[in-house]
Structure formats: C-alpha cells, structure tokens
Design a protein around this motif. Sequence first.
Motif, PDB file in Angstrom:
ATOM      1  N   ASP A 126       0.833  -1.210   0.000  1.00  0.00           N
ATOM      2  CA  ASP A 126       0.000   0.000   0.000  1.00  0.00           C
ATOM      3  C   ASP A 126       0.865   1.256   0.000  1.00  0.00           C
ATOM      4  O   ASP A 126       0.588   2.215  -0.718  1.00  0.00           O
ATOM      5  CB  ASP A 126      -0.928   0.018   1.214  1.00  0.00           C
ATOM      6  N   ILE A 127       1.904   1.240   0.806  1.00  0.00           N
ATOM      7  CA  ILE A 127       2.803   2.403   0.879  1.00  0.00           C
ATOM      8  C   ILE A 127       3.507   2.609  -0.452  1.00  0.00           C
ATOM      9  O   ILE A 127       3.591   3.729  -0.963  1.00  0.00           O
ATOM     10  CB  ILE A 127       3.822   2.217   2.022  1.00  0.00           C
ATOM     11  N   LEU A 128       3.997   1.530  -1.038  1.00  0.00           N
ATOM     12  CA  LEU A 128       4.668   1.623  -2.334  1.00  0.00           C
ATOM     13  C   LEU A 128       3.714   2.134  -3.407  1.00  0.00           C
ATOM     14  O   LEU A 128       4.086   2.965  -4.241  1.00  0.00           O
ATOM     15  CB  LEU A 128       5.244   0.265  -2.728  1.00  0.00           C
ATOM     16  N   GLU A 129       2.487   1.666  -3.393  1.00  0.00           N
ATOM     17  CA  GLU A 129       1.497   2.127  -4.363  1.00  0.00           C
ATOM     18  C   GLU A 129       1.242   3.622  -4.214  1.00  0.00           C
ATOM     19  O   GLU A 129       1.164   4.352  -5.197  1.00  0.00           O
ATOM     20  CB  GLU A 129       0.196   1.352  -4.174  1.00  0.00           C
ATOM     21  N   ARG A 130       1.153   4.095  -2.979  1.00  0.00           N
ATOM     22  CA  ARG A 130       0.941   5.539  -2.744  1.00  0.00           C
ATOM     23  C   ARG A 130       2.132   6.359  -3.215  1.00  0.00           C
ATOM     24  O   ARG A 130       1.963   7.413  -3.824  1.00  0.00           O
ATOM     25  CB  ARG A 130       0.684   5.794  -1.267  1.00  0.00           C
ATOM     26  N   VAL A 131       3.339   5.884  -2.916  1.00  0.00           N
ATOM     27  CA  VAL A 131       4.539   6.619  -3.328  1.00  0.00           C
ATOM     28  C   VAL A 131       4.630   6.694  -4.840  1.00  0.00           C
ATOM     29  O   VAL A 131       4.900   7.748  -5.416  1.00  0.00           O
ATOM     30  CB  VAL A 131       5.809   5.964  -2.730  1.00  0.00           C
ATOM     31  N   LEU A 132       4.397   5.562  -5.523  1.00  0.00           N
ATOM     32  CA  LEU A 132       4.490   5.557  -6.982  1.00  0.00           C
ATOM     33  C   LEU A 132       3.382   6.386  -7.611  1.00  0.00           C
ATOM     34  O   LEU A 132       3.566   6.986  -8.665  1.00  0.00           O
ATOM     35  CB  LEU A 132       4.463   4.127  -7.510  1.00  0.00           C
ATOM     36  N   ASP A 133       2.225   6.416  -6.982  1.00  0.00           N
ATOM     37  CA  ASP A 133       1.108   7.181  -7.519  1.00  0.00           C
ATOM     38  C   ASP A 133       1.337   8.680  -7.385  1.00  0.00           C
ATOM     39  O   ASP A 133       1.060   9.449  -8.301  1.00  0.00           O
ATOM     40  CB  ASP A 133      -0.189   6.783  -6.815  1.00  0.00           C
TER      41      ASP A 133
END
Length: 122
Positions: free
Chosen positions: A12-19
């Motif tokens: 979830d954190i990685l998805e937020r950062v990439l987004d």
Amino acid sequence: MPYGQSTSSLADILERVLDKGIVIAGDIRINLLDIELLTIKLRILVASVDKAKEMGIDWWEHDPSLSSRHTGSPLEQENRRLRAELEALRRERLDGEEFPPRSTSEEPEGDTGGGTAQGPRP
C-alpha cells in the motif's frame, strides 16, 4: 501508552509513493581551506511510469540503450545507408575487375604530398 497499529502494508505504501511520486534532493560538497574541490548534486525521483509521463519525464523512450523502438539518430541511419551503398559498389567492382579491392590501410591514389603522382592501377 500503546502504539497505534498501522493497517497499511508495504504494498500500500509503495502504491501511494508511486502514484504521487517522491523527490529526494541533496548536495555533497568537499572543501579544503574554503576552496571548493568537488560538488555532487543528487536529485532522485521515485514515481510510476504513468506519473512520470504526466510530469513530462520520458527520457527512457528516447534513449537508444533503453528503448527497443528507437531506430537510431539520423546520422546513424545515414551511416548505415552509406555503408550499404559502399559495399554494393565494392561488389560491383569485384564483378567487373580481376583485382581485389584495396585495403583501407593503403594510401589513396593520386598525389600523396611528395614524389611523383601515381596513376590508376592497371
């Protein structure tokens, strides 16, 4: 006091950062007696490909070492075309002549800057 439990996983954190994207910037300077010897400027952007394109960053599409669609610069294309034409001329010359083509290490025909002028080979 107990610590709050986070329900976010690493994904979830990685998805937020990439987004959203994240920028890390820093400078490293090495000075000796107030004389700047070396400066290294670091700029790191972490984002998804879609977010990077949205920001106008698409260098990987134009870099020949990274893109399979890149056909080369106009000079590279002209160089390939000229090499093909040169090879075709060499083949034609071999078909009509009993002499092998001259190697590239030989001096060109004509005036070489000294001595007598050379005529064409027999």
